[in-house]
Design a protein around this motif. Structure first.
Motif, PDB file in Angstrom:
ATOM      1  N   ARG A  41     -41.476 -37.186  -0.922  1.00  0.00           N
ATOM      2  CA  ARG A  41     -41.653 -38.603  -0.560  1.00  0.00           C
ATOM      3  C   ARG A  41     -41.446 -38.908   0.926  1.00  0.00           C
ATOM      4  NH1 ARG A  41     -40.891 -42.006  -5.133  1.00  0.00           N
ATOM      5  NH2 ARG A  41     -41.599 -40.837  -6.963  1.00  0.00           N
ATOM      6  N   LEU A  42     -41.033 -37.928   1.726  1.00  0.00           N
ATOM      7  CA  LEU A  42     -40.615 -38.249   3.096  1.00  0.00           C
ATOM      8  C   LEU A  42     -41.722 -38.898   3.911  1.00  0.00           C
ATOM      9  CD1 LEU A  42     -38.299 -38.200   5.082  1.00  0.00           C
ATOM     10  CD2 LEU A  42     -38.979 -35.885   5.759  1.00  0.00           C
ATOM     11  N   GLY A  43     -42.968 -38.441   3.745  1.00  0.00           N
ATOM     12  CA  GLY A  43     -44.074 -39.050   4.484  1.00  0.00           C
ATOM     13  C   GLY A  43     -44.247 -40.516   4.136  1.00  0.00           C
ATOM     14  N   ARG A  89     -36.736 -46.168  -1.340  1.00  0.00           N
ATOM     15  CA  ARG A  89     -35.552 -46.504  -0.542  1.00  0.00           C
ATOM     16  C   ARG A  89     -34.284 -45.879  -1.140  1.00  0.00           C
ATOM     17  NH1 ARG A  89     -36.555 -48.023   4.406  1.00  0.00           N
ATOM     18  NH2 ARG A  89     -34.874 -49.551   4.493  1.00  0.00           N
ATOM     19  N   THR A  90     -34.289 -45.677  -2.458  1.00  0.00           N
ATOM     20  CA  THR A  90     -33.180 -44.947  -3.080  1.00  0.00           C
ATOM     21  C   THR A  90     -33.332 -43.454  -2.823  1.00  0.00           C
ATOM     22  OG1 THR A  90     -32.970 -46.638  -4.789  1.00  0.00           O
ATOM     23  CG2 THR A  90     -31.943 -44.528  -5.236  1.00  0.00           C
ATOM     24  N   VAL A  91     -34.567 -42.945  -2.888  1.00  0.00           N
ATOM     25  CA  VAL A  91     -34.819 -41.551  -2.539  1.00  0.00           C
ATOM     26  C   VAL A  91     -34.321 -41.274  -1.116  1.00  0.00           C
ATOM     27  CG1 VAL A  91     -36.594 -39.798  -2.158  1.00  0.00           C
ATOM     28  CG2 VAL A  91     -36.812 -41.388  -4.079  1.00  0.00           C
ATOM     29  N   ALA A  92     -34.600 -42.189  -0.210  1.00  0.00           N
ATOM     30  CA  ALA A  92     -34.196 -42.014   1.192  1.00  0.00           C
ATOM     31  C   ALA A  92     -32.689 -42.049   1.372  1.00  0.00           C
ATOM     32  CB  ALA A  92     -34.836 -43.094   2.056  1.00  0.00           C
ATOM     33  N   GLY A  93     -31.980 -42.672   0.432  1.00  0.00           N
ATOM     34  CA  GLY A  93     -30.529 -42.716   0.509  1.00  0.00           C
ATOM     35  C   GLY A  93     -29.956 -43.980   1.106  1.00  0.00           C
ATOM     36  N   TYR A 114     -31.970 -38.846  -7.195  1.00  0.00           N
ATOM     37  CA  TYR A 114     -33.143 -39.264  -6.426  1.00  0.00           C
ATOM     38  C   TYR A 114     -33.360 -38.387  -5.195  1.00  0.00           C
ATOM     39  CZ  TYR A 114     -34.406 -43.624  -8.836  1.00  0.00           C
ATOM     40  OH  TYR A 114     -34.866 -44.541  -9.745  1.00  0.00           O
ATOM     41  N   ALA A 115     -32.297 -37.814  -4.658  1.00  0.00           N
ATOM     42  CA  ALA A 115     -32.415 -37.001  -3.443  1.00  0.00           C
ATOM     43  C   ALA A 115     -33.312 -35.791  -3.644  1.00  0.00           C
ATOM     44  CB  ALA A 115     -31.031 -36.558  -2.979  1.00  0.00           C
ATOM     45  N   ASP A 116     -33.486 -35.348  -4.881  1.00  0.00           N
ATOM     46  CA  ASP A 116     -34.358 -34.202  -5.146  1.00  0.00           C
ATOM     47  C   ASP A 116     -35.814 -34.501  -4.814  1.00  0.00           C
ATOM     48  OD1 ASP A 116     -32.186 -32.756  -6.036  1.00  0.00           O
ATOM     49  OD2 ASP A 116     -32.537 -33.200  -8.158  1.00  0.00           O
ATOM     50  N   VAL A 126     -32.051 -39.712   4.765  1.00  0.00           N
ATOM     51  CA  VAL A 126     -33.036 -39.002   5.589  1.00  0.00           C
ATOM     52  C   VAL A 126     -33.679 -39.917   6.623  1.00  0.00           C
ATOM     53  CG1 VAL A 126     -33.534 -37.214   3.915  1.00  0.00           C
ATOM     54  CG2 VAL A 126     -34.816 -39.372   3.829  1.00  0.00           C
ATOM     55  N   ILE A 127     -33.320 -41.200   6.604  1.00  0.00           N
ATOM     56  CA  ILE A 127     -33.744 -42.139   7.638  1.00  0.00           C
ATOM     57  C   ILE A 127     -32.505 -42.906   8.106  1.00  0.00           C
ATOM     58  CG2 ILE A 127     -36.117 -42.401   6.809  1.00  0.00           C
ATOM     59  CD1 ILE A 127     -35.261 -45.025   5.465  1.00  0.00           C
TER      60      ILE A 127
END
Length: 308
Positions: free
Chosen positions: A95-97, A217-221, A88-90, A161-162
């Protein structure tokens, strides 16, 4: 100003008012408090152990269980969930915005599906915000009671990232709130019968937004996929029970999510599949009869429906 002998010289407008008129005349904060009290009287968290992390917890509607969640242990998370964080981190650059916006604002994403504004749809917004506050009042005791670790506690390399929230991961609050909102607004936005499971199978626009919010939320870690699955089950079932109470229906679905054995990922297709698999999410029925809801709350629901 001037002499007053203590006698009345005006008649209060409050005399003989109905509860809806009185409710509408309240300030915004008192009105929120009254609404939260009414909804809080309907739903409760049931956790058996107050000393250690609970293996199982429940949510009740009018003292009947509508949600049962069984907690994943640390070994399941490490062996079957943590690897998803790497893949998901890729998606972080893309997705950060969204991720940053969704930290404090979920409702705006649903307003892309149905026009919402304080002037045009005040009671829809008021009800939806009340549901979000209800979700928080339910999810936080569950997070505390289950005390499931965040991904960062499993590996130094997750590096979210958050800011990782300072409370337990399971169930995901964002998933709970996102799917509760999608469920409530599905009842209001679409001119068809209310069937959340069928709408998830059909992947309507509201549930697509909910799934993306949860997955972000999984992308964000900061969340495992199982956190989102548990939150989705909680949010759907909680909001569906409220809608069925407001619609004066006699029963509502009750769901059990077997988080102690679920090893998979989370997305809308997988949620749809899980809702049809009793080995993952078992669905039964619970009565939701009881005393009539407050007259002002029923009028608020009628006004919200009239906005669509």
């Amino acid at each position: 100003m001037g002499h007053w002998d203590g006698s009345a010289d005006r008649s209060p407008v409050q005399a003989g008012r109905d509860s809806w008129t009185a409710f509408r005349s309240m300030g915004a904060r008192p009105r929120r408090i009254v609404t939260d009290r009414a909804l809080g009287d309907l739903f409760a968290v049931d956790l058996g152990d107050t000393g250690l992390a609970n293996a199982e917890g429940h949510v009740t509607c009018r003292a009947r269980r509508i949600v049962t969640l069984t907690r994943p242990d640390d070994a399941l998370l490490a062996e079957h969930q943590l690897h998803y964080l790497r893949s998901y981190a890729d998606l972080r650059p893309d997705r950060l915005g969204e991720i940053n916006s969704q930290i404090g604002d979920l409702q705006s994403f649903y307003a892309m599906v149905g026009y919402m504004s304080p002037e045009a749809t005040p009671w829809t917004i008021a009800l939806n915000l009340a549901v979000l506050r209800l979700c928080a009042a339910i999810e936080m005791p569950l997070k505390h009671g289950f005390d499931v670790p965040r991904p960062i506690a499993m590996s130094y390399k997750v590096q979210p990232v958050i800011q990782t929230p300072g409370h337990g991961a399971w169930p995901s609050g964002h998933a709970t709130e996102a799917f509760a909102t999608a469920t409530l607004l599905t009842r209001l936005f679409y001119n068809r019968g209310f069937d959340p499971v069928a709408e998830i199978h059909g992947e309507n626009e509201l549930y697509r937004h909910a799934a993306r919010i949860a997955m972000n939320r999984t992308v964000a870690g900061v969340h495992f996929p199982t956190d989102s699955m548990a939150g989705a089950v909680l949010g759907i079932t909680l909001a569906e029970a409220l809608v069925r109470l407001l619609d004066a229906e006699p029963t509502t679905p009750a769901r059990r999510f077997r988080g102690d054995s679920y090893q998979g990922d989370f997305n809308l297709f997988l949620l749809s599949s899980a809702l049809g698999d009793d080995a993952v999410i078992e669905t039964t029925s619970a009565p939701c009869d009881g005393p009539a809801l407050p007259a002002w709350l029923r009028r608020m629901w009628s006004e919200a429906q009239g906005e669509w």
